[in-house]
Design a protein around this motif. Structure first.
Motif, PDB file in Angstrom:
ATOM      1  N   ASP A  92      24.754 -11.877  64.133  1.00 47.24           N
ATOM      2  CA  ASP A  92      24.139 -13.202  64.014  1.00 47.24           C
ATOM      3  C   ASP A  92      23.956 -13.855  65.625  1.00 47.24           C
ATOM      4  N   GLN A  93      24.313 -12.906  66.686  1.00 41.67           N
ATOM      5  CA  GLN A  93      24.432 -13.576  67.958  1.00 41.67           C
ATOM      6  C   GLN A  93      23.856 -12.382  68.809  1.00 41.67           C
ATOM      7  N   PRO A  94      22.612 -11.993  68.727  1.00 39.29           N
ATOM      8  CA  PRO A  94      21.911 -10.847  69.379  1.00 39.29           C
ATOM      9  C   PRO A  94      22.041 -11.102  70.854  1.00 39.29           C
ATOM     10  N   VAL A  95      22.009 -12.295  71.593  1.00 34.42           N
ATOM     11  CA  VAL A  95      22.063 -12.339  72.854  1.00 34.42           C
ATOM     12  C   VAL A  95      23.573 -12.111  73.320  1.00 34.42           C
ATOM     13  N   ALA A  96      24.538 -12.558  72.687  1.00 34.37           N
ATOM     14  CA  ALA A  96      26.001 -12.483  72.905  1.00 34.37           C
ATOM     15  C   ALA A  96      26.117 -11.072  72.671  1.00 34.37           C
ATOM     16  N   LEU A  97      25.535 -10.254  71.954  1.00 34.90           N
ATOM     17  CA  LEU A  97      25.678  -8.781  71.829  1.00 34.90           C
ATOM     18  C   LEU A  97      25.328  -8.246  72.950  1.00 34.90           C
ATOM     19  N   LYS A  98      24.050  -8.516  73.579  1.00 28.07           N
ATOM     20  CA  LYS A  98      23.390  -7.984  74.695  1.00 28.07           C
ATOM     21  C   LYS A  98      24.386  -8.204  75.796  1.00 28.07           C
ATOM     22  N   TRP A  99      25.010  -9.157  75.986  1.00 30.93           N
ATOM     23  CA  TRP A  99      25.781  -9.493  77.154  1.00 30.93           C
ATOM     24  C   TRP A  99      27.061  -8.616  76.899  1.00 30.93           C
ATOM     25  N   LEU A 100      27.647  -8.476  75.718  1.00 28.16           N
ATOM     26  CA  LEU A 100      28.820  -7.825  75.439  1.00 28.16           C
ATOM     27  C   LEU A 100      28.463  -6.381  76.079  1.00 28.16           C
ATOM     28  N   LEU A 101      27.406  -5.648  75.371  1.00 26.25           N
ATOM     29  CA  LEU A 101      27.170  -4.442  75.738  1.00 26.25           C
ATOM     30  C   LEU A 101      27.059  -3.972  77.269  1.00 26.25           C
ATOM     31  N   SER A 102      26.466  -4.904  77.870  1.00 22.84           N
ATOM     32  CA  SER A 102      26.435  -4.858  79.352  1.00 22.84           C
ATOM     33  C   SER A 102      27.508  -4.996  79.893  1.00 22.84           C
ATOM     34  N   ARG A 103      28.619  -5.561  79.522  1.00 23.63           N
ATOM     35  CA  ARG A 103      30.197  -5.616  79.870  1.00 23.63           C
ATOM     36  C   ARG A 103      30.738  -4.065  79.660  1.00 23.63           C
ATOM     37  N   VAL A 104      30.382  -3.787  78.487  1.00 24.56           N
ATOM     38  CA  VAL A 104      30.862  -2.571  77.998  1.00 24.56           C
ATOM     39  C   VAL A 104      30.528  -1.496  78.994  1.00 24.56           C
ATOM     40  N   ALA A 105      29.152  -1.426  79.225  1.00 27.76           N
ATOM     41  CA  ALA A 105      28.473  -0.471  80.193  1.00 27.76           C
ATOM     42  C   ALA A 105      28.942  -0.432  81.512  1.00 27.76           C
ATOM     43  N   ARG A 106      29.201  -1.723  81.886  1.00 23.28           N
ATOM     44  CA  ARG A 106      30.008  -1.892  83.320  1.00 23.28           C
ATOM     45  C   ARG A 106      31.221  -1.339  83.341  1.00 23.28           C
ATOM     46  N   ALA A 107      31.938  -1.636  82.426  1.00 29.07           N
ATOM     47  CA  ALA A 107      33.539  -1.105  82.389  1.00 29.07           C
ATOM     48  C   ALA A 107      33.437   0.386  82.283  1.00 29.07           C
ATOM     49  N   ARG A 108      32.656   1.081  81.470  1.00 28.99           N
ATOM     50  CA  ARG A 108      32.382   2.723  81.453  1.00 28.99           C
ATOM     51  C   ARG A 108      32.064   2.996  83.040  1.00 28.99           C
ATOM     52  N   LYS A 109      31.186   2.273  83.604  1.00 28.53           N
ATOM     53  CA  LYS A 109      30.705   2.831  84.881  1.00 28.53           C
ATOM     54  C   LYS A 109      31.807   2.761  86.057  1.00 28.53           C
ATOM     55  N   ALA A 110      32.523   1.583  85.874  1.00 25.51           N
ATOM     56  CA  ALA A 110      33.827   1.522  86.639  1.00 25.51           C
ATOM     57  C   ALA A 110      34.959   2.509  86.508  1.00 25.51           C
ATOM     58  N   ALA A 111      35.086   2.466  85.138  1.00 23.90           N
ATOM     59  CA  ALA A 111      35.926   3.823  84.766  1.00 23.90           C
ATOM     60  C   ALA A 111      35.609   5.179  85.381  1.00 23.90           C
ATOM     61  N   HIS A 112      34.371   5.477  85.203  1.00 22.71           N
ATOM     62  CA  HIS A 112      33.669   6.700  85.900  1.00 22.71           C
ATOM     63  C   HIS A 112      34.118   6.838  87.383  1.00 22.71           C
ATOM     64  N   TYR A 113      33.687   5.764  88.044  1.00 22.44           N
ATOM     65  CA  TYR A 113      34.075   5.821  89.440  1.00 22.44           C
ATOM     66  C   TYR A 113      35.503   5.781  89.776  1.00 22.44           C
ATOM     67  N   ALA A 114      36.170   4.958  89.170  1.00 20.80           N
ATOM     68  CA  ALA A 114      37.655   5.099  89.420  1.00 20.80           C
ATOM     69  C   ALA A 114      38.271   6.502  89.128  1.00 20.80           C
ATOM     70  N   HIS A 115      37.984   7.107  88.096  1.00 24.62           N
ATOM     71  CA  HIS A 115      38.387   8.501  87.678  1.00 24.62           C
ATOM     72  C   HIS A 115      37.892   9.439  88.832  1.00 24.62           C
ATOM     73  N   ASP A 116      36.607   9.298  89.249  1.00 25.58           N
ATOM     74  CA  ASP A 116      36.395  10.382  90.071  1.00 25.58           C
ATOM     75  C   ASP A 116      36.823  10.131  91.661  1.00 25.58           C
ATOM     76  N   TRP A 117      37.224   8.968  92.083  1.00 24.49           N
ATOM     77  CA  TRP A 117      37.684   8.705  93.074  1.00 24.49           C
ATOM     78  C   TRP A 117      39.240   9.037  93.228  1.00 24.49           C
ATOM     79  N   ALA A 118      39.823   8.876  91.955  1.00 28.86           N
ATOM     80  CA  ALA A 118      41.415   9.212  91.768  1.00 28.86           C
ATOM     81  C   ALA A 118      41.497  10.751  91.796  1.00 28.86           C
ATOM     82  N   VAL A 119      40.483  11.352  91.353  1.00 24.36           N
ATOM     83  CA  VAL A 119      40.562  12.907  91.290  1.00 24.36           C
ATOM     84  C   VAL A 119      40.420  13.503  92.989  1.00 24.36           C
ATOM     85  N   LEU A 120      39.365  12.590  93.705  1.00 16.80           N
ATOM     86  CA  LEU A 120      39.270  13.100  95.029  1.00 16.80           C
ATOM     87  C   LEU A 120      40.482  12.682  95.869  1.00 16.80           C
TER      88      LEU A 120
END
Length: 304
Positions: free
Chosen positions: A111-139
């Motif tokens: 019932d909150q499609p705009v809120a869902l869009k914002w939430l999913l954008s934050r999930v995507a951002r968190a995933r990207k941050a996790a990807h970067y963090a893992h890559d740099w930790a390995v380096l």
């Protein structure tokens, strides 16, 4: 029906307590549920590491799994941040059974499609941050890259949970940020939520009984620690790219800081970050030969 918070709670501890009460029925992403259900159909052959990858791709499910692990430990004092180890201790079958009964984030915010869009954008951002963090930790040859990965993934968890349970207040926060762009964000956060992001993060980690290392890795005051700096820089880069793509005015400072952290040649770093060739000169790196650049895709802006 997903409970909603319409008015701000008293303080960070009150928010953390309320979030803690939602853990048993915390929804997961529809994509995560679909993948886990597919794994469950082959339960006798289930790949633990593949299952862990699904969990760590979902910040909400990662949080739920770690909290469940803390609850299930009986007399165990060792703190675990490994999702694979958490699944082993919880048991695959009990985990799959619980997941099957959970709602999805998409249904919770139907019932909150705009809120869902914002939430999913934050999930995507968190995933990207996790990807970067893992890559740099390995380096950096970090002895426990997964701790750094999980910390980066959960750095956005406050905002994700607030979009899920308090969309009305989050929309108010957005409105205030547009009206008062020069106000410190902590002032606006306290006005809307009676707390700040940092206060809520500390309170939530304590109330969820999460490993203390996560608090250390997500604490900006601990930025001198290279592991914490990895989390903070990964989060910062993901946020900047999410807002304005490779045109964000603060990316030069980001690249310089990351270069100092991982001690990687700038050209190799830009390649590793998949930066489009046309922005390389901005960072002091010449564009490769035309024949090479033709095969390199141009990256556009991500969801705001």
């Amino acid at each position: 029906m997903t409970p909603r918070i319409e008015e701000p709670l008293a303080d960070a501890a009150s928010w953390a307590d309320w979030f803690r009460g939602q853990i048993p029925t915390l929804p997961l992403l529809r994509q995560s549920k679909r993948k886990i259900d597919e794994e469950a159909t082959h339960a006798t052959e289930i790949n633990l590491h593949q299952l862990a990858e699904v969990v760590i791709g979902d910040p909400i499910l990662t949080l739920r799994t770690l909290v469940q692990l803390q609850q299930s430990k009986k007399g165990e004092t060792r703190e675990l941040t490994s999702i694979t180890s958490a699944l082993m201790m919880l048991g695959i079958q009990p985990f799959l059974h619980q997941i099957h009964a959970l709602p999805t984030v998409e249904s919770a915010l139907a019932d909150q499609p705009v809120a869902l869009k914002w939430l999913l954008s934050r999930v995507a951002r968190a995933r990207k941050a996790a990807h970067y963090a893992h890559d740099w930790a390995v380096l950096r040859r970090d002895i426990n890259a997964e701790e750094v990965t999980v910390a980066a993934l959960l750095y956005e968890i406050n905002e994700i949970l607030l979009w899920l349970f308090a969309p009305k207040l989050m929309f108010l926060m957005l409105s205030l940020r547009k009206r008062f762009p020069d106000h410190p964000i902590e002032v606006l956060q306290r006005k809307v939520f009676n707390t700040t992001d940092l206060e809520l993060r500390d309170a939530a980690i304590a109330r969820f009984n999460l490993p203390t290392i996560l608090k250390e890795l997500m604490n900006p005051q601990n930025a001198e620690n290279p592991r914490t700096r990895t989390v903070l820089l990964a989060t910062r880069l993901a946020r900047h790219l999410g807002r304005k793509g490779w045109q964000h005015p603060k990316l030069e400072a980001d690249i310089e800081a990351i270069e100092q952290l991982v001690h990687l040649n700038r050209e190799l770093l830009l390649r590793r970050l998949d930066a489009p060739y046309e922005v390389w000169p901005r960072f002091g790196v010449p564009v490769p030969p035309t024949s090479e650049s033709k095969d390199h895709p141009t990256k556009g802006n991500e969801t705001q």
